[in-house]
Scaffold this motif. Structure first.
Motif, PDB file in Angstrom:
ATOM      1  N   ILE A   1      42.652  37.308  45.201  1.00 46.92           N
ATOM      2  CA  ILE A   1      41.843  37.378  46.416  1.00 46.92           C
ATOM      3  C   ILE A   1      40.675  36.398  46.355  1.00 46.92           C
ATOM      4  O   ILE A   1      40.226  35.885  47.388  1.00 46.92           O
ATOM      5  CB  ILE A   1      41.327  38.817  46.640  1.00 46.92           C
ATOM      6  N   SER A   2      40.203  36.100  45.151  1.00 51.82           N
ATOM      7  CA  SER A   2      39.070  35.176  45.005  1.00 51.82           C
ATOM      8  C   SER A   2      39.370  33.813  45.614  1.00 51.82           C
ATOM      9  O   SER A   2      38.452  33.085  46.012  1.00 51.82           O
ATOM     10  CB  SER A   2      38.694  35.006  43.531  1.00 51.82           C
ATOM     11  N   GLY A   3      40.655  33.474  45.691  1.00 57.72           N
ATOM     12  CA  GLY A   3      41.037  32.212  46.316  1.00 57.72           C
ATOM     13  C   GLY A   3      40.917  31.004  45.408  1.00 57.72           C
ATOM     14  O   GLY A   3      41.186  29.877  45.826  1.00 57.72           O
ATOM     15  N   SER A   4      40.536  31.218  44.142  1.00 55.07           N
ATOM     16  CA  SER A   4      40.398  30.113  43.193  1.00 55.07           C
ATOM     17  C   SER A   4      41.579  30.111  42.235  1.00 55.07           C
ATOM     18  O   SER A   4      41.749  31.045  41.447  1.00 55.07           O
ATOM     19  CB  SER A   4      39.094  30.237  42.402  1.00 55.07           C
ATOM     20  N   ILE A   5      42.383  29.067  42.306  1.00 56.36           N
ATOM     21  CA  ILE A   5      43.528  28.959  41.414  1.00 56.36           C
ATOM     22  C   ILE A   5      43.064  28.866  39.960  1.00 56.36           C
ATOM     23  O   ILE A   5      43.677  29.431  39.058  1.00 56.36           O
ATOM     24  CB  ILE A   5      44.383  27.728  41.772  1.00 56.36           C
ATOM     25  N   VAL A   6      41.965  28.148  39.744  1.00 55.58           N
ATOM     26  CA  VAL A   6      41.443  27.978  38.383  1.00 55.58           C
ATOM     27  C   VAL A   6      40.990  29.313  37.803  1.00 55.58           C
ATOM     28  O   VAL A   6      41.393  29.716  36.710  1.00 55.58           O
ATOM     29  CB  VAL A   6      40.271  26.976  38.361  1.00 55.58           C
ATOM     30  N   PHE A   7      40.132  30.033  38.541  1.00 57.92           N
ATOM     31  CA  PHE A   7      39.650  31.326  38.063  1.00 57.92           C
ATOM     32  C   PHE A   7      40.804  32.314  37.900  1.00 57.92           C
ATOM     33  O   PHE A   7      40.844  33.075  36.934  1.00 57.92           O
ATOM     34  CB  PHE A   7      38.612  31.896  39.026  1.00 57.92           C
ATOM     35  N   GLU A   8      41.721  32.313  38.866  1.00 50.16           N
ATOM     36  CA  GLU A   8      42.853  33.241  38.798  1.00 50.16           C
ATOM     37  C   GLU A   8      43.691  32.986  37.547  1.00 50.16           C
ATOM     38  O   GLU A   8      44.058  33.920  36.830  1.00 50.16           O
ATOM     39  CB  GLU A   8      43.734  33.095  40.036  1.00 50.16           C
ATOM     40  N   THR A   9      43.984  31.716  37.274  1.00 46.84           N
ATOM     41  CA  THR A   9      44.808  31.363  36.121  1.00 46.84           C
ATOM     42  C   THR A   9      44.128  31.734  34.807  1.00 46.84           C
ATOM     43  O   THR A   9      44.729  32.390  33.946  1.00 46.84           O
ATOM     44  CB  THR A   9      45.116  29.852  36.121  1.00 46.84           C
ATOM     45  N   VAL A  10      42.865  31.354  34.672  1.00 46.02           N
ATOM     46  CA  VAL A  10      42.137  31.603  33.427  1.00 46.02           C
ATOM     47  C   VAL A  10      41.940  33.100  33.194  1.00 46.02           C
ATOM     48  O   VAL A  10      42.245  33.629  32.122  1.00 46.02           O
ATOM     49  CB  VAL A  10      40.772  30.886  33.436  1.00 46.02           C
ATOM     50  N   LEU A  11      41.428  33.793  34.211  1.00 46.57           N
ATOM     51  CA  LEU A  11      41.112  35.210  34.051  1.00 46.57           C
ATOM     52  C   LEU A  11      42.355  36.067  33.873  1.00 46.57           C
ATOM     53  O   LEU A  11      42.360  37.020  33.084  1.00 46.57           O
ATOM     54  CB  LEU A  11      40.294  35.697  35.249  1.00 46.57           C
ATOM     55  N   SER A  12      43.417  35.741  34.597  1.00 39.89           N
ATOM     56  CA  SER A  12      44.651  36.512  34.462  1.00 39.89           C
ATOM     57  C   SER A  12      45.222  36.374  33.056  1.00 39.89           C
ATOM     58  O   SER A  12      45.643  37.366  32.442  1.00 39.89           O
ATOM     59  CB  SER A  12      45.681  36.040  35.496  1.00 39.89           C
ATOM     60  N   GLN A  13      45.223  35.156  32.512  1.00 43.74           N
ATOM     61  CA  GLN A  13      45.726  34.938  31.160  1.00 43.74           C
ATOM     62  C   GLN A  13      44.892  35.690  30.128  1.00 43.74           C
ATOM     63  O   GLN A  13      45.440  36.308  29.213  1.00 43.74           O
ATOM     64  CB  GLN A  13      45.735  33.436  30.840  1.00 43.74           C
ATOM     65  N   VAL A  14      43.580  35.627  30.283  1.00 42.08           N
ATOM     66  CA  VAL A  14      42.695  36.324  29.343  1.00 42.08           C
ATOM     67  C   VAL A  14      42.928  37.828  29.399  1.00 42.08           C
ATOM     68  O   VAL A  14      43.056  38.494  28.370  1.00 42.08           O
ATOM     69  CB  VAL A  14      41.216  36.010  29.643  1.00 42.08           C
ATOM     70  N   HIS A  15      42.991  38.361  30.622  1.00 36.78           N
ATOM     71  CA  HIS A  15      43.185  39.804  30.789  1.00 36.78           C
ATOM     72  C   HIS A  15      44.503  40.257  30.175  1.00 36.78           C
ATOM     73  O   HIS A  15      44.561  41.287  29.502  1.00 36.78           O
ATOM     74  CB  HIS A  15      43.139  40.153  32.278  1.00 36.78           C
ATOM     75  N   HIS A  16      45.553  39.478  30.376  1.00 36.03           N
ATOM     76  CA  HIS A  16      46.865  39.836  29.839  1.00 36.03           C
ATOM     77  C   HIS A  16      46.889  39.735  28.314  1.00 36.03           C
ATOM     78  O   HIS A  16      47.567  40.530  27.657  1.00 36.03           O
ATOM     79  CB  HIS A  16      47.944  38.931  30.446  1.00 36.03           C
ATOM     80  N   LYS A  17      46.165  38.774  27.758  1.00 31.05           N
ATOM     81  CA  LYS A  17      46.158  38.605  26.311  1.00 31.05           C
ATOM     82  C   LYS A  17      45.445  39.749  25.597  1.00 31.05           C
ATOM     83  O   LYS A  17      45.627  39.946  24.393  1.00 31.05           O
ATOM     84  CB  LYS A  17      45.517  37.261  25.939  1.00 31.05           C
ATOM     85  N   LEU A  18      44.666  40.512  26.326  1.00 30.19           N
ATOM     86  CA  LEU A  18      43.972  41.667  25.749  1.00 30.19           C
ATOM     87  C   LEU A  18      44.829  42.934  25.796  1.00 30.19           C
ATOM     88  O   LEU A  18      44.341  44.026  25.490  1.00 30.19           O
ATOM     89  CB  LEU A  18      42.659  41.915  26.501  1.00 30.19           C
ATOM     90  N   LEU A  19      46.090  42.784  26.158  1.00 29.51           N
ATOM     91  CA  LEU A  19      46.974  43.929  26.423  1.00 29.51           C
ATOM     92  C   LEU A  19      46.954  44.993  25.326  1.00 29.51           C
ATOM     93  O   LEU A  19      46.757  46.176  25.602  1.00 29.51           O
ATOM     94  CB  LEU A  19      48.405  43.427  26.640  1.00 29.51           C
ATOM     95  N   LYS A  20      47.165  44.582  24.087  1.00 22.64           N
ATOM     96  CA  LYS A  20      47.231  45.565  22.988  1.00 22.64           C
ATOM     97  C   LYS A  20      45.948  46.367  22.883  1.00 22.64           C
ATOM     98  O   LYS A  20      45.980  47.594  22.691  1.00 22.64           O
ATOM     99  CB  LYS A  20      47.514  44.850  21.668  1.00 22.64           C
TER     100      LYS A  20
END
Length: 224
Positions: A141-160
């Motif tokens: 929703i933020s509309g930023s491809i850069v923020f979406e890509t970076v934040l989504s990857q970080v959030h997913h990497k914290l899965l465990k």
């Protein structure tokens, strides 16, 4: 010519292996091979090879002369990942409030409603998946491809570590409540409040994660 079925299968294999690594289903330093992984997943070695190339690029595995070893995300990585979230996630507050539509607001409300339902049943696995969905939706929703890509990857990497954190009944309810307050601030269009709440949410999540990560069960990554 691209063989779409082959590409799709490679993506599925990558997602399956990525999820298994990030969930901690492999031990740090464990040696894995294309052959064994292909047998385990019931596929040919070609999609496994493609998936392992991507995993190596993401630094989740490391290629050696004897095969590939699991790196995953270790406690020593936690601080860096959380710092990224602390610094960047609050920055999407303004664009979130500017881009928020009634449809997207209802989407977030629906996710929180489901979180409350599954929180009441202590279904931490489902709550975790909804947590991922909530954050991914915000980033989108933020509309930023850069923020979406970076934040989504970080959030997913914290899965465990998120899984371990959300096994705590208290944290399940706290996290859901924090999401609910964030949605309320978004409905008011209060960007400064959203920014404050996002930072607080990251801080609380980090404290909970670190509490679970200090049990000494994880090995720290060796310097390579």
């Amino acid at each position: 010519m691209i063989e779409y079925k082959s590409v799709s299968l490679a993506n599925q294999v990558f997602e399956a292996l990525q999820s298994a690594i990030l969930r901690g289903e492999f031990e740090y330093g464990e040696l894995v091979s294309e052959k064994k992984l292909a047998e385990k997943l019931g596929v040919s070695r070609t999609p496994v090879r493609e998936a392992m190339t991507r995993l190596s690029q993401d630094r989740l595995i490391k290629d050696t002369v004897n095969g590939s070893i699991i790196l995953g995300i270790q406690p020593k990585d936690l601080r860096d990942l959380i710092i990224i979230k602390q610094r960047i996630e609050p920055l999407i507050a303004v664009s979130l409030t500017e881009n928020m539509t009634e449809k997207e607001l209802n989407r977030l409300k629906d996710i929180v409603d489901q979180q409350e339902f599954y929180s009441s049943k202590d279904d931490y696995e489902k709550v975790m998946r909804l947590d991922t969905e909530f954050h991914d939706a915000m980033y989108q929703i933020s509309g930023s491809i850069v923020f979406e890509t970076v934040l989504s990857q970080v959030h997913h990497k914290l899965l465990k570590y998120r899984l371990a954190s959300l096994k705590d009944e208290k944290r399940i309810r706290e996290s859901t409540g924090e999401h609910k307050i964030i949605v309320s601030a978004l409905s008011e269009g209060n960007a400064s409040k959203v920014e404050e709440l996002l930072l607080l949410h990251v801080d609380h999540a980090y404290n909970s994660i670190m509490k679970g990560a200090t049990d000494g069960t994880d090995n720290s990554r060796e310097d390579n």
